[in-house]
Scaffold this motif. Structure first.
Motif, PDB file in Angstrom:
ATOM      1  N   ILE A 114      59.106  43.528  16.354  1.00  8.36           N
ATOM      2  CA  ILE A 114      58.773  41.277  15.256  1.00  8.36           C
ATOM      3  C   ILE A 114      60.007  40.958  15.722  1.00  8.36           C
ATOM      4  O   ILE A 114      60.832  42.335  15.289  1.00  8.36           O
ATOM      5  CB  ILE A 114      58.322  41.920  14.304  1.00  8.36           C
ATOM      6  CG1 ILE A 114      57.151  42.454  13.945  1.00  8.36           C
ATOM      7  CG2 ILE A 114      58.188  40.346  13.528  1.00  8.36           C
ATOM      8  CD1 ILE A 114      56.705  43.648  12.489  1.00  8.36           C
ATOM      9  N   GLY A 115      59.980  40.411  16.475  1.00 15.57           N
ATOM     10  CA  GLY A 115      61.557  39.665  16.360  1.00 15.57           C
ATOM     11  C   GLY A 115      61.531  38.350  15.545  1.00 15.57           C
ATOM     12  O   GLY A 115      60.884  37.504  15.014  1.00 15.57           O
ATOM     13  N   VAL A 116      62.378  38.210  13.849  1.00 21.15           N
ATOM     14  CA  VAL A 116      62.878  37.587  13.161  1.00 21.15           C
ATOM     15  C   VAL A 116      62.972  36.497  13.794  1.00 21.15           C
ATOM     16  O   VAL A 116      64.904  36.552  13.974  1.00 21.15           O
ATOM     17  CB  VAL A 116      63.520  37.970  11.917  1.00 21.15           C
ATOM     18  CG1 VAL A 116      63.627  36.763  10.438  1.00 21.15           C
ATOM     19  CG2 VAL A 116      62.300  39.615  11.073  1.00 21.15           C
ATOM     20  N   GLU A 126      50.901  39.384   8.918  1.00 16.73           N
ATOM     21  CA  GLU A 126      50.069  39.044  10.484  1.00 16.73           C
ATOM     22  C   GLU A 126      50.744  39.805  11.225  1.00 16.73           C
ATOM     23  O   GLU A 126      50.322  40.787  12.020  1.00 16.73           O
ATOM     24  CB  GLU A 126      49.778  37.995  10.207  1.00 16.73           C
ATOM     25  CG  GLU A 126      48.747  36.806  10.041  1.00 16.73           C
ATOM     26  CD  GLU A 126      48.815  35.523   9.829  1.00 16.73           C
ATOM     27  OE1 GLU A 126      48.189  34.881   8.909  1.00 16.73           O
ATOM     28  OE2 GLU A 126      49.373  35.435  11.327  1.00 16.73           O
ATOM     29  N   ALA A 127      52.173  39.730  10.834  1.00 14.78           N
ATOM     30  CA  ALA A 127      53.209  40.343  12.049  1.00 14.78           C
ATOM     31  C   ALA A 127      53.304  41.629  11.637  1.00 14.78           C
ATOM     32  O   ALA A 127      53.187  42.693  12.849  1.00 14.78           O
ATOM     33  CB  ALA A 127      54.419  40.524  11.805  1.00 14.78           C
ATOM     34  N   PHE A 128      53.095  42.599  10.469  1.00 13.09           N
ATOM     35  CA  PHE A 128      52.399  43.565   9.901  1.00 13.09           C
ATOM     36  C   PHE A 128      51.278  43.841  10.567  1.00 13.09           C
ATOM     37  O   PHE A 128      51.549  45.065  11.152  1.00 13.09           O
ATOM     38  CB  PHE A 128      53.247  43.856   8.679  1.00 13.09           C
ATOM     39  CG  PHE A 128      54.739  43.974   7.759  1.00 13.09           C
ATOM     40  CD1 PHE A 128      55.810  43.506   8.885  1.00 13.09           C
ATOM     41  CD2 PHE A 128      54.992  43.547   6.674  1.00 13.09           C
ATOM     42  CE1 PHE A 128      56.828  43.291   8.478  1.00 13.09           C
ATOM     43  CE2 PHE A 128      56.051  43.892   6.495  1.00 13.09           C
ATOM     44  CZ  PHE A 128      57.238  43.354   6.992  1.00 13.09           C
ATOM     45  N   ALA A 129      50.736  43.464  10.477  1.00  7.64           N
ATOM     46  CA  ALA A 129      49.426  44.257  10.702  1.00  7.64           C
ATOM     47  C   ALA A 129      49.079  44.004  12.102  1.00  7.64           C
ATOM     48  O   ALA A 129      48.359  45.129  12.399  1.00  7.64           O
ATOM     49  CB  ALA A 129      48.169  43.000  10.652  1.00  7.64           C
ATOM     50  N   LEU A 139      62.726  46.570  10.187  1.00  4.62           N
ATOM     51  CA  LEU A 139      62.665  45.211   9.618  1.00  4.62           C
ATOM     52  C   LEU A 139      62.375  45.778   8.004  1.00  4.62           C
ATOM     53  O   LEU A 139      63.980  45.374   6.995  1.00  4.62           O
ATOM     54  CB  LEU A 139      62.329  44.584  10.189  1.00  4.62           C
ATOM     55  CG  LEU A 139      61.944  43.706  11.316  1.00  4.62           C
ATOM     56  CD1 LEU A 139      60.676  43.254  11.920  1.00  4.62           C
ATOM     57  CD2 LEU A 139      63.455  43.283  11.783  1.00  4.62           C
ATOM     58  N   TYR A 140      61.593  46.211   7.188  1.00  2.00           N
ATOM     59  CA  TYR A 140      61.985  46.470   6.281  1.00  2.00           C
ATOM     60  C   TYR A 140      62.974  47.141   5.327  1.00  2.00           C
ATOM     61  O   TYR A 140      63.408  46.636   4.482  1.00  2.00           O
ATOM     62  CB  TYR A 140      60.249  46.798   5.533  1.00  2.00           C
ATOM     63  CG  TYR A 140      59.793  47.018   4.930  1.00  2.00           C
ATOM     64  CD1 TYR A 140      59.840  45.511   3.843  1.00  2.00           C
ATOM     65  CD2 TYR A 140      60.445  47.616   3.774  1.00  2.00           C
ATOM     66  CE1 TYR A 140      59.531  45.407   2.860  1.00  2.00           C
ATOM     67  CE2 TYR A 140      59.881  48.272   2.338  1.00  2.00           C
ATOM     68  CZ  TYR A 140      59.574  46.815   0.964  1.00  2.00           C
ATOM     69  OH  TYR A 140      59.255  46.464   0.217  1.00  2.00           O
ATOM     70  N   HIS A 141      63.496  48.882   6.058  1.00  6.34           N
ATOM     71  CA  HIS A 141      63.924  49.376   6.331  1.00  6.34           C
ATOM     72  C   HIS A 141      65.409  49.496   5.957  1.00  6.34           C
ATOM     73  O   HIS A 141      66.942  49.780   5.632  1.00  6.34           O
ATOM     74  CB  HIS A 141      63.430  51.282   5.760  1.00  6.34           C
ATOM     75  CG  HIS A 141      62.481  50.833   4.697  1.00  6.34           C
ATOM     76  ND1 HIS A 141      62.318  50.610   3.403  1.00  6.34           N
ATOM     77  CD2 HIS A 141      60.942  51.370   5.744  1.00  6.34           C
ATOM     78  CE1 HIS A 141      61.400  51.498   2.602  1.00  6.34           C
ATOM     79  NE2 HIS A 141      60.196  51.573   3.984  1.00  6.34           N
ATOM     80  N   ARG A 142      65.700  48.583   7.045  1.00  7.53           N
ATOM     81  CA  ARG A 142      66.996  48.594   7.933  1.00  7.53           C
ATOM     82  C   ARG A 142      67.154  47.539   8.528  1.00  7.53           C
ATOM     83  O   ARG A 142      67.544  46.743   9.825  1.00  7.53           O
ATOM     84  CB  ARG A 142      67.344  49.139   8.741  1.00  7.53           C
ATOM     85  CG  ARG A 142      67.528  50.885   8.332  1.00  7.53           C
ATOM     86  CD  ARG A 142      67.654  51.970   9.357  1.00  7.53           C
ATOM     87  NE  ARG A 142      67.889  52.988   8.712  1.00  7.53           N
ATOM     88  CZ  ARG A 142      66.449  54.195   8.873  1.00  7.53           C
ATOM     89  NH1 ARG A 142      65.343  53.586   8.970  1.00  7.53           N
ATOM     90  NH2 ARG A 142      66.642  55.831   7.730  1.00  7.53           N
ATOM     91  N   PRO A 143      67.113  45.731   7.687  1.00  4.64           N
ATOM     92  CA  PRO A 143      67.282  44.861   8.148  1.00  4.64           C
ATOM     93  C   PRO A 143      68.314  44.504   8.242  1.00  4.64           C
ATOM     94  O   PRO A 143      69.920  44.845   7.981  1.00  4.64           O
ATOM     95  CB  PRO A 143      66.687  43.989   6.263  1.00  4.64           C
ATOM     96  CG  PRO A 143      67.543  44.489   5.238  1.00  4.64           C
ATOM     97  CD  PRO A 143      67.321  46.154   5.750  1.00  4.64           C
ATOM     98  N   ALA A 144      69.212  43.799   9.403  1.00  5.59           N
ATOM     99  CA  ALA A 144      70.013  43.368  10.118  1.00  5.59           C
ATOM    100  C   ALA A 144      70.895  42.612   9.302  1.00  5.59           C
ATOM    101  O   ALA A 144      72.301  42.937   9.269  1.00  5.59           O
ATOM    102  CB  ALA A 144      70.162  42.654  11.562  1.00  5.59           C
ATOM    103  N   GLY A 191      60.976  46.973  14.817  1.00  6.65           N
ATOM    104  CA  GLY A 191      59.477  47.196  14.696  1.00  6.65           C
ATOM    105  C   GLY A 191      59.396  47.032  12.773  1.00  6.65           C
ATOM    106  O   GLY A 191      60.590  46.837  12.476  1.00  6.65           O
ATOM    107  N   ALA A 192      57.983  46.878  12.227  1.00  6.58           N
ATOM    108  CA  ALA A 192      58.086  46.628  10.741  1.00  6.58           C
ATOM    109  C   ALA A 192      58.843  47.662  10.212  1.00  6.58           C
ATOM    110  O   ALA A 192      59.158  46.976   8.950  1.00  6.58           O
ATOM    111  CB  ALA A 192      56.359  46.901  10.764  1.00  6.58           C
TER     112      ALA A 192
END
Length: 349
Positions: free
Chosen positions: A208-210, A200-203, A225-230, A221-222
């Motif tokens: 987005i704040g985790v 839902e967050a991605f859509a 977050l997906y490719h460069r997670p902190a 952004g999604a």
């Protein structure tokens, strides 16, 4: 020049001695849709309630369009904040028609202006033909759109949505999440919603704040977050995948149980150091002609694809998303090769 509608500056909130929100900050620009994503109990709904003015702050400030509306010694009442709210259960009035539900927040407006505004909102959400019906006469998805129209009708500066899709079945949830984004973008709304569902967050969301343990771990952004997670938590919480043990070697190489990975990465330590490597299912390619074999230990059939959990010769586990016509049984050994495009490393003790 972009305009900041919402700014949270180091806010904290506690219930008794239990710190629920811990020094959290974010900025949301005009026309953008933000999302607070996290498991139950991470503090995301409490953040929403402090923004709405339902709860006071222990520390920090909340600003709307540059004006401070909350700080520990002063909380502006919810009705004076210019915020619209869509609740988890929609909170529609069962004794009022769809038209009157949407008109509820416009009671002080001129009658002609009110009628025009309600019709605009019902047109926006595609429910003009249902305006004389009552909430029990329409579907759950339509009720959600009525709640959205009612919240937008008074022209709020900011719209807050609390788990807006949780009461819908899975198929409807996916369709409605895209519809809600289209409605918010068509209206030009600035919105913040909370969910525990990353799909839902991605859509829906632009940012987005985790969250975990009341803290904001990453606001992005999604794709970021997906490719460069902190950190490792964000890496494991967003998307699917595993953290594979590895060792950084000279020449931009990382040795893992999946083989030697090579490419661009920012090493968290000097050469010959131990790391954890983020490996997503799409990084592992099924290839029976390849000499490297892995054992199927788990399979999750998803229709068009199967998510296999595989045990490498090293004993480490990885995942691979494979077209479902490649149907392998548990215990079977299949050929795999790595295709890691984004090498993400974290230091390993």
């Amino acid at each position: 020049m972009t305009q900041t509608v919402l700014e949270l500056a180091g806010i904290s909130q506690a219930y008794g001695s239990h710190l629920v929100v811990d020094n959290l900050s974010l900025r949301l620009e005009k026309g953008r849709i933000g999302c607070l994503l996290g498991a139950s109990g991470c503090g995301k709904t409490t953040v929403l309630r402090t923004i709405a003015g339902f709860e006071s702050l222990l520390a920090g400030e909340i600003r709307l369009n540059g004006r401070t509306v909350s700080r520990p010694d002063n909380t502006l009442p919810p009705a004076k904040r210019g915020i619209g709210m869509v609740f988890q259960d929609y909170a529609l009035f069962p004794h009022l028609s769809i038209f009157d539900n949407v008109a509820f927040g416009l009671r002080k407006r001129d009658e002609g202006e009110k009628i025009i505004r309600v019709h605009e909102m019902l047109e926006l959400v595609g429910l003009k033909k249902e305006q004389h019906k009552y909430p029990h006469e329409i579907s759950g998805g339509q009720q959600q759109r009525v709640a959205l129209a009612r919240a937008l009708a008074p022209r709020p500066d900011l719209l807050l949505l609390d788990e807006p899709f949780s009461n819908l079945d899975v198929t409807l949830r996916e369709r409605l999440s895209l519809e809600v984004r289209d409605i918010l973008k068509a209206y030009g709304a600035t919105a913040l919603f909370v969910t525990h569902n990353q799909h839902e967050a991605f859509a829906v969301a632009d940012e987005i704040g985790v969250m975990s343990g009341g803290k904001m771990l990453q606001w992005a952004g999604a794709h970021e977050l997906y490719h460069r997670p902190a950190d490792p938590f964000v890496a494991s919480f967003v998307g699917e995948g595993v953290l594979l043990p590895g060792v950084v070697r000279a020449g931009g190489r990382v040795e893992t149980g999946l083989g030697v990975l090579q490419g661009d990465f920012s090493a968290p330590c000097v050469d010959e150091c131990a790391v954890s490597v983020l490996v997503r299912p799409e990084d592992v390619v099924h290839d029976d002609d390849y000499p490297v074999k892995a054992e199927v230990v788990r399979r999750n059939f998803r229709g068009a694809s199967i998510l296999y959990t595989l045990r490498l010769i090293s004993g480490d586990l990885v995942q691979a998303l494979v077209p479902s016509h490649c149907n392998h049984a548990i215990g079977e050994k299949i050929g795999i090769r790595s295709d890691v495009r984004h090498i993400v490393l974290f230091p390993r003790p």
